[in-house]
Motif scaffolding. Sequence first.
Motif, PDB file in Angstrom:
ATOM      1  N   VAL A   1      -2.631   5.986   0.830  1.00 42.33           N
ATOM      2  CA  VAL A   1      -1.256   5.611   1.137  1.00 42.33           C
ATOM      3  C   VAL A   1      -0.311   6.402   0.229  1.00 42.33           C
ATOM      4  O   VAL A   1      -0.735   6.968  -0.770  1.00 42.33           O
ATOM      5  CB  VAL A   1      -1.025   4.089   0.958  1.00 42.33           C
ATOM      6  CG1 VAL A   1      -1.879   3.286   1.929  1.00 42.33           C
ATOM      7  CG2 VAL A   1      -1.291   3.648  -0.465  1.00 42.33           C
TER       8      VAL A   1
ATOM      9  N   SER B   1      -2.565  -3.012   2.468  1.00 41.72           N
ATOM     10  CA  SER B   1      -3.289  -1.774   2.781  1.00 41.72           C
ATOM     11  C   SER B   1      -4.785  -1.951   2.567  1.00 41.72           C
ATOM     12  O   SER B   1      -5.597  -1.492   3.369  1.00 41.72           O
ATOM     13  CB  SER B   1      -2.773  -0.620   1.916  1.00 41.72           C
ATOM     14  OG  SER B   1      -1.412  -0.375   2.193  1.00 41.72           O
TER      15      SER B   1
ATOM     16  N   LEU C   1      -7.251   0.550   4.643  1.00 36.91           N
ATOM     17  CA  LEU C   1      -6.684   1.889   4.499  1.00 36.91           C
ATOM     18  C   LEU C   1      -7.278   2.571   3.281  1.00 36.91           C
ATOM     19  O   LEU C   1      -7.627   1.924   2.293  1.00 36.91           O
ATOM     20  CB  LEU C   1      -5.161   1.823   4.394  1.00 36.91           C
ATOM     21  CG  LEU C   1      -4.438   1.142   5.558  1.00 36.91           C
ATOM     22  CD1 LEU C   1      -2.935   1.205   5.345  1.00 36.91           C
ATOM     23  CD2 LEU C   1      -4.827   1.751   6.889  1.00 36.91           C
TER      24      LEU C   1
ATOM     25  N   VAL D   1      -2.482  10.470   4.902  1.00 39.36           N
ATOM     26  CA  VAL D   1      -1.698   9.311   4.484  1.00 39.36           C
ATOM     27  C   VAL D   1      -1.629   8.356   5.671  1.00 39.36           C
ATOM     28  O   VAL D   1      -1.170   8.722   6.746  1.00 39.36           O
ATOM     29  CB  VAL D   1      -0.284   9.737   4.028  1.00 39.36           C
ATOM     30  CG1 VAL D   1       0.586   8.522   3.767  1.00 39.36           C
ATOM     31  CG2 VAL D   1      -0.370  10.616   2.787  1.00 39.36           C
ATOM     32  N   GLN D   2      -2.106   7.141   5.474  1.00 42.91           N
ATOM     33  CA  GLN D   2      -2.192   6.176   6.563  1.00 42.91           C
ATOM     34  C   GLN D   2      -1.023   5.195   6.598  1.00 42.91           C
ATOM     35  O   GLN D   2      -0.791   4.556   7.614  1.00 42.91           O
ATOM     36  CB  GLN D   2      -3.515   5.411   6.453  1.00 42.91           C
ATOM     37  CG  GLN D   2      -4.716   6.332   6.608  1.00 42.91           C
ATOM     38  CD  GLN D   2      -6.009   5.630   6.249  1.00 42.91           C
ATOM     39  OE1 GLN D   2      -6.192   5.195   5.120  1.00 42.91           O
ATOM     40  NE2 GLN D   2      -6.893   5.522   7.225  1.00 42.91           N
ATOM     41  N   ALA D   3      -0.310   5.069   5.502  1.00 49.57           N
ATOM     42  CA  ALA D   3       0.860   4.191   5.438  1.00 49.57           C
ATOM     43  C   ALA D   3       1.675   4.599   4.217  1.00 49.57           C
ATOM     44  O   ALA D   3       1.164   5.266   3.315  1.00 49.57           O
ATOM     45  CB  ALA D   3       0.446   2.732   5.323  1.00 49.57           C
ATOM     46  N   GLU D   4       2.931   4.217   4.231  1.00 48.35           N
ATOM     47  CA  GLU D   4       3.763   4.511   3.063  1.00 48.35           C
ATOM     48  C   GLU D   4       4.820   3.444   2.903  1.00 48.35           C
ATOM     49  O   GLU D   4       5.129   2.710   3.845  1.00 48.35           O
ATOM     50  CB  GLU D   4       4.388   5.900   3.153  1.00 48.35           C
ATOM     51  CG  GLU D   4       5.403   6.070   4.233  1.00 48.35           C
ATOM     52  CD  GLU D   4       5.946   7.496   4.300  1.00 48.35           C
ATOM     53  OE1 GLU D   4       7.054   7.645   4.819  1.00 48.35           O
ATOM     54  OE2 GLU D   4       5.274   8.438   3.844  1.00 48.35           O
TER      55      GLU D   4
END
Length: 179
Positions: free
Chosen positions: A120, A112, A117, A87-90
């Motif tokens: 996510v 994203s 990305l 997971v690269q961002a949330e």
Amino acid sequence: MADDDDEAFRDAMRDVRPLPRRVARPSAPRPRAVARFARAEASAVLRDSLAAPDDASMLESGDEVEFARPGTSRDVVRRLRRGYWAVQAEIDLHGLSRQAAQDALREFVAGSVTMGLRCVRVIHGKGRRSGSGGPVIKRLVDHLLRRIEPVVAFVSARPVDGGTGAVYVLLARQTGRRP
């Protein structure tokens, strides 16, 4: 004879140099959940939670969600469910009104994709306090992600990452290829 062995060993090792030490790279820390808006207006959230369901196929708070675009292999969905991609961002949509959550989700996915990305996480919550209308934000996320073109697939997260209160979202590669 032991001296001969020692001498032969030293002779064989004369030009040997130790390998440079490799420094283990620490794994990247998980991104911190960030709500794009502090807290939505309380009356808007209450109004959304008490509104009648949008359709008869309403999601319940404990229901798992799963979606894959046509042509996406079951293997990709299985790997997404198992956490194959980091997971690269949330984003955390808890406490937002329907409109604020929709705007935040669209902005988050677009950002994203722009950043390139691949995976996510969207935290929508389970909707247990949403009243008789069911989980408002969860339904909205399910509905909206299906309509955003760069979304290849999404599935409910593993229990350690929020379970049925969050989804992993796999985004299309920038080159336009499917996984």
